[in-house]
Design an enzyme around this catalytic site. Structure first.
Site, PDB file in Angstrom:
ATOM      1  CE  LYS A  58     -12.361 -10.723 -17.633  1.00 56.47           C
ATOM      2  NZ  LYS A  58     -11.933 -12.126 -17.447  1.00 56.47           N
ATOM      3  CE  LYS A  72      -8.321  -9.467  -9.890  1.00 54.40           C
ATOM      4  NZ  LYS A  72      -7.826 -10.364 -10.936  1.00 54.40           N
ATOM      5  CE  LYS A  77     -11.240 -16.265  -9.921  1.00 58.02           C
ATOM      6  NZ  LYS A  77     -11.387 -16.375 -11.512  1.00 58.02           N
TER       7      LYS A  77
HETATM    8  P1  ATP Z   1     -12.452 -12.759 -12.847  1.00 58.97           P
HETATM    9  O1  ATP Z   1     -12.804 -11.806 -12.247  1.00 58.97           O
HETATM   10  O2  ATP Z   1     -13.380 -13.581 -13.954  1.00 58.97           O
HETATM   11  O3  ATP Z   1     -11.531 -13.755 -12.352  1.00 58.97           O
HETATM   12  P2  ATP Z   1     -10.204 -10.914 -14.068  1.00 58.97           P
HETATM   13  O4  ATP Z   1     -10.996  -9.854 -14.141  1.00 58.97           O
HETATM   14  O5  ATP Z   1      -9.292 -11.187 -12.790  1.00 58.97           O
HETATM   15  O6  ATP Z   1     -11.575 -12.085 -14.047  1.00 58.97           O
HETATM   16  P3  ATP Z   1      -8.733 -12.563 -15.910  1.00 58.97           P
HETATM   17  O7  ATP Z   1      -9.260 -13.116 -17.069  1.00 58.97           O
HETATM   18  O8  ATP Z   1      -8.407 -13.465 -14.961  1.00 58.97           O
HETATM   19  O9  ATP Z   1      -9.472 -11.305 -15.423  1.00 58.97           O
HETATM   20  O10 ATP Z   1      -7.382 -11.832 -16.196  1.00 58.97           O
HETATM   21  C1  ATP Z   1      -6.966 -11.369 -17.675  1.00 58.97           C
HETATM   22  C2  ATP Z   1      -5.868 -10.611 -17.507  1.00 58.97           C
HETATM   23  O11 ATP Z   1      -5.839  -9.388 -16.836  1.00 58.97           O
HETATM   24  C3  ATP Z   1      -4.741 -11.217 -16.836  1.00 58.97           C
HETATM   25  O12 ATP Z   1      -3.317 -11.019 -17.264  1.00 58.97           O
HETATM   26  C4  ATP Z   1      -4.651 -10.366 -15.538  1.00 58.97           C
HETATM   27  O13 ATP Z   1      -3.581 -10.460 -14.443  1.00 58.97           O
HETATM   28  C5  ATP Z   1      -4.907  -8.952 -15.730  1.00 58.97           C
HETATM   29  N1  ATP Z   1      -5.848  -8.418 -14.713  1.00 58.97           N
HETATM   30  C6  ATP Z   1      -6.966  -8.694 -14.007  1.00 58.97           C
HETATM   31  N2  ATP Z   1      -7.456  -7.990 -13.513  1.00 58.97           N
HETATM   32  C7  ATP Z   1      -6.613  -6.875 -13.377  1.00 58.97           C
HETATM   33  C8  ATP Z   1      -6.362  -5.448 -12.702  1.00 58.97           C
HETATM   34  N3  ATP Z   1      -7.293  -5.182 -11.772  1.00 58.97           N
HETATM   35  N4  ATP Z   1      -5.223  -4.770 -12.858  1.00 58.97           N
HETATM   36  C9  ATP Z   1      -4.390  -5.335 -13.808  1.00 58.97           C
HETATM   37  N5  ATP Z   1      -4.550  -6.214 -14.551  1.00 58.97           N
HETATM   38  C10 ATP Z   1      -5.466  -7.243 -14.396  1.00 58.97           C
END
Ligand code: ATP
Ligand code: LTN
Length: 334
Positions: free
Chosen positions: A203, A200, A118
């Site tokens: 969002k 990965k 990040k």
């Molecule tokens: P950002 O992009 O804003 O960092 P993010 O999509 O990584 O957000 P988080 O809010 O950080 O989402 O994560 C929420 C939950 O979703 C956590 O338990 C994280 O491990 C899970 N998660 C996030 N992305 C994935 C993915 N691609 N596959 C499986 N689990 C995920």
């Protein structure tokens, strides 16, 4: 003989209200939360304090948080069974977060891959909160004396650090915190981007074709799967090096319950086109009820408010007990 009533285990998890949940968030985390509500005492929160480690527009952030709260309920979380709250409504999180920062080492935080990723991505805003993010996450978990923390694989390192912080604190002051375990699903813990299947699904990806939002309309979902990057072979099977197909198989398997062998048999002799269409249709169908419940919930803001107020009250009561203990142990004048 008097029956000894076994106390239910405690679950805590959270998600940042930084956007509409992706299929990755859903399969890796949120989908697994609802089925746990009968067996465990569950607390689920929107990590809005964590979300401000990246700059948020105030109006959009407020709306987004309401949207994400409705999404949690639409994904099956039940305010009658679980505590569903917004992190900033419970000041103990920030309070214990600060305290735990004083029991977290600079070196430990420097090793966190999420911080490295990040800070590279937001090079113009490498703030202290981004760095100490894991101490606040430890506070979230330890406040509720959680036994289990259901998250995706990318949070494994933060969970390990939480355990280290808790063990260190307990080593100094005696048994204050329960040492939590991660609960990471065997399949789907890391859903990959549809455009770059070695990355990965996230969002905050700028490419809209890379990720499925759980509110995407069926035709959009099907279109995105049709465009998903695969390989130049034509065999639907799970194998090293077939990142795109492996990802689609994982997604298809988690939404249909079929095993990889069953999927391979189902698409033997078919091209990738048929398979992609089937994955798109299965995902669209699986997400349909979530979208419908979500639309109903968003039309009733008063109900949503009553749920998060109640959640905050219950969460405050539980966290106050841990906070009290921590303060006494440290030697604060009470
Ligand atoms: P950002 O992009 O804003 O960092 P993010 O999509 O990584 O957000 P988080 O809010 O950080 O989402 O994560 C929420 C939950 O979703 C956590 O338990 C994280 O491990 C899970 N998660 C996030 N992305 C994935 C993915 N691609 N596959 C499986 N689990 C995920
Ligand atoms: N850091 C998590 C969100 C989060 C969380 C938590 C998850 C904040 N506090 C406590 C589990 C338990 C993430 O998904 N990025």
């Amino acid at each position: 003989m008097e029956e000894v009533k076994q106390k239910k285990k405690v679950i805590l998890s959270g998600i940042q209200p930084t956007g509409i949940f992706t299929l990755g968030n859903y399969i890796g985390a949120v989908k697994n939360w609802a089925p746990m509500q009968d067996e465990y005492n569950c607390a689920y929160m929107l990590a809005d304090l964590h979300a401000i480690t990246v700059r948020q527009d105030p109006k959009a952030f407020r709306e987004q948080t309401m949207t994400c709260y409705a999404l949690l309920l639409a994904c099956g979380l039940d305010p009658e069974k679980s505590i569903i709250f917004i992190q900033s409504h419970v000041p103990a999180h920030a309070e214990l977060g600060w305290i735990l920062e004083c029991y977290t080492q600079f070196g430990e935080l420097s090793r966190m891959t999420q911080f490295k990723d990040k800070s590279a991505k937001h090079a113009d805003n490498v703030n202290a909160g981004l760095f100490t993010y894991p101490s606040l996450m430890a506070a979230d978990i330890l406040l509720y004396q959680a036994d289990l923390v259901p998250v995706g694989a990318d949070q494994r390192q933060h969970l390990e650090l939480t355990r280290d912080i808790a063990t260190r604190f307990n080593g100094i002051y005696g048994n204050v915190f329960k040492i939590p375990e991660g609960f990471i699903p065997k399949a789907g813990a890391k859903i990959m981007s549809l455009a770059e299947p070695t990355k990965k699904m996230s969002k905050s990806d700028e490419n809209p074709n890379a990720c499925i939002s759980i509110l995407d309309k069926p035709e959009v979902i099907i279109k995105k799967f049709k465009r998903a990057v695969t390989d130049s072979e034509a065999e639907v099977c799970y194998r090293d090096g077939k990142d795109g197909i492996n990802n689609l198989m994982t997604i298809y398997s988690t939404v249909t319950g079929k095993t990889f062998d069953e999927i391979t048999a189902e698409f033997a002799g078919h091209g990738y086109g048929d398979f992609k269409l089937a994955v798109g249709e299965a995902v669209a169908e699986h997400l349909r009820p979530i979208r419908e419940v979500f639309d109903r919930l968003m039309a009733d803001k008063a109900y949503l408010e009553s749920c998060y107020r109640k959640g905050a009250e219950m969460a405050s009561r539980i966290s106050a007990r841990t906070m009290d203990k921590v303060k006494k142990k440290i030697g604060f004048v009470l």
